[in-house]
Design an enzyme around this catalytic site. Structure first.
Site, PDB file in Angstrom:
ATOM      1  N   ARG A  51      -2.383  -1.140   5.263  1.00  0.00           N
ATOM      2  CA  ARG A  51      -3.532  -1.740   4.579  1.00  0.00           C
ATOM      3  C   ARG A  51      -3.191  -3.084   3.946  1.00  0.00           C
ATOM      4  O   ARG A  51      -4.010  -4.009   3.922  1.00  0.00           O
ATOM      5  CB  ARG A  51      -4.063  -0.774   3.505  1.00  0.00           C
ATOM      6  CG  ARG A  51      -4.762   0.435   4.057  1.00  0.00           C
ATOM      7  CD  ARG A  51      -5.193   1.400   2.958  1.00  0.00           C
ATOM      8  NE  ARG A  51      -4.091   2.210   2.434  1.00  0.00           N
ATOM      9  CZ  ARG A  51      -4.212   3.086   1.445  1.00  0.00           C
ATOM     10  NH1 ARG A  51      -5.382   3.237   0.831  1.00  0.00           N
ATOM     11  NH2 ARG A  51      -3.176   3.793   1.049  1.00  0.00           N
ATOM     12  N   CYS A  68       0.880  -1.182   0.000  1.00  0.00           N
ATOM     13  CA  CYS A  68       0.000   0.000   0.000  1.00  0.00           C
ATOM     14  C   CYS A  68       0.908   1.218   0.000  1.00  0.00           C
ATOM     15  O   CYS A  68       1.906   1.245  -0.726  1.00  0.00           O
ATOM     16  CB  CYS A  68      -0.973  -0.027   1.173  1.00  0.00           C
ATOM     17  SG  CYS A  68      -0.224  -0.304   2.792  1.00  0.00           S
TER      18      CYS A  68
END
Length: 334
Positions: A286, A281
């Site tokens: 994430r 990410c």
């Protein structure tokens, strides 16, 4: 006479009924305290329910013998009002700065993480349960697994799930109990779970079975925005495919979607179990969500590109793309 005979027959029937009941082979229920209310889960199972966590606290699971509960969040505990006002009883606050260096927000060195583990009373055999309000919990869980902790759990749905189950919270600050024990293995026990920028560039150039998977928003992937105030450039590493954003992995109640739904999203982009996959990410939070999902479902070919877009875009020589997910996937779906 008939009435007397009838009375005798009724008495015999009643006696027979009681006798049958007394001779039943049904096993009587154990006292509630001895009856496990929640089934045990495998070591490799990551996402767990509030009921399971409660059963660990109550001493009903194998993990109950040696466990640590961590609430992961960015910032100092004294400044985390959400934690100090309500947390799972016994949960220790962990500032994510403790596991990430401040330059590139990559995972700290093995020596540094070794000290963090000691500070929180964690060895490779400690059962670590983590929750938080965002993907910082998944980030900490990944670091624990990378380090070598053999049993790492994430409370699915976080503190809201705990509260919705009707379980009590506690205010104030819990103090970590440090350990003098050796961690048990050299950290990281699994260095192969993380790929460097040079390794990613090499694989993109030479390995058609490799998939570099972006866990960022559609606007980030298509180059409409960088997604971060401190990242100037927008786009993605050339050759990356889209794996959807963090929010696409969440149900409305904050719990994580079923794995088959995640697999369906990946399949649309030409990503399969047969590929070698590196999730990334912006700086590594994430991307740990799909990594943990794949890990607990037995996928052996998943990595984390920890440098992410942040480090990639720092080098002007690194090739960049700003295209649609369909255009990116077309290369691999022929």
């Amino acid at each position: 006479m008939k009435k007397k005979l009838l009375a005798i027959l009724i008495c015999i029937a009643v006696v027979a009924t009681f006798a049958t009941g007394c001779s039943s082979t049904a096993t009587p229920e154990k006292p509630a305290a001895e009856t496990p209310t929640v089934k045990a889960v495998e070591k490799t199972k990551v996402f767990v329910s509030a009921d399971w966590v409660k059963s660990v606290i109550e001493g009903q699971q194998p993990e109950s013998k040696d466990y640590v509960i961590i609430e992961a969040a960015w910032g100092q505990v004294s400044e985390d009002k959400a934690y100090t006002e309500a947390h799972i009883p016994g949960a220790i606050h962990l500032n994510t700065d403790e596991i990430e260096e401040e330059k590139n927000w990559d995972i700290r060195t093995g020596a540094e993480i070794t000290q963090v583990m000691k500070n929180y009373g964690i060895t490779k055999d400690t059962n670590v349960i983590i929750y938080g309000a965002d993907s910082g919990a998944a980030r900490v869980a990944f670091v624990c697994i990378w380090a070598g902790v053999e049993n790492v759990k994430v409370l699915d749905g976080g503190l809201n799930t705990w509260k919705n189950a009707g379980y009590a919270t506690k205010d104030g600050i819990e103090t970590a109990k440090a350990t003098s024990k050796d961690f048990g293995v050299t950290i990281p026990a699994h260095p192969d779970y993380v790929l460097s920028s040079d390794e990613v560039k090499d694989k993109l150039a030479k390995d058609n079975n490799f998939r570099l998977v972006s866990i960022r928003s559609l606007d980030e992937f298509t180059g409409k925005k960088s997604g971060y105030s401190y990242i100037k450039r927008a786009g993605e590493p050339k050759g990356a495919v889209w794996g959807h954003d963090e929010t696409d992995y969440l149900n409305e109640d904050g719990t994580f979607i079923n794995f088959d739904k995640a697999v369906a999203m990946w399949t649309e982009q030409g990503i399969t179990k047969d590929n070698e996959i590196a999730f990334y990410c912006g700086t590594g939070w994430r991307a740990t969500i799909p990594w943990l999902m794949a890990y607990e479902n037995g996928w052996k070919n998943v990595k984390l590109y920890d440098d992410g877009w942040f480090v990639w875009q720092m080098d002007e020589k690194n090739p960049v793309q700003a295209i649609t997910p369909e255009e990116a996937a077309a290369k691999y779906k022929k």
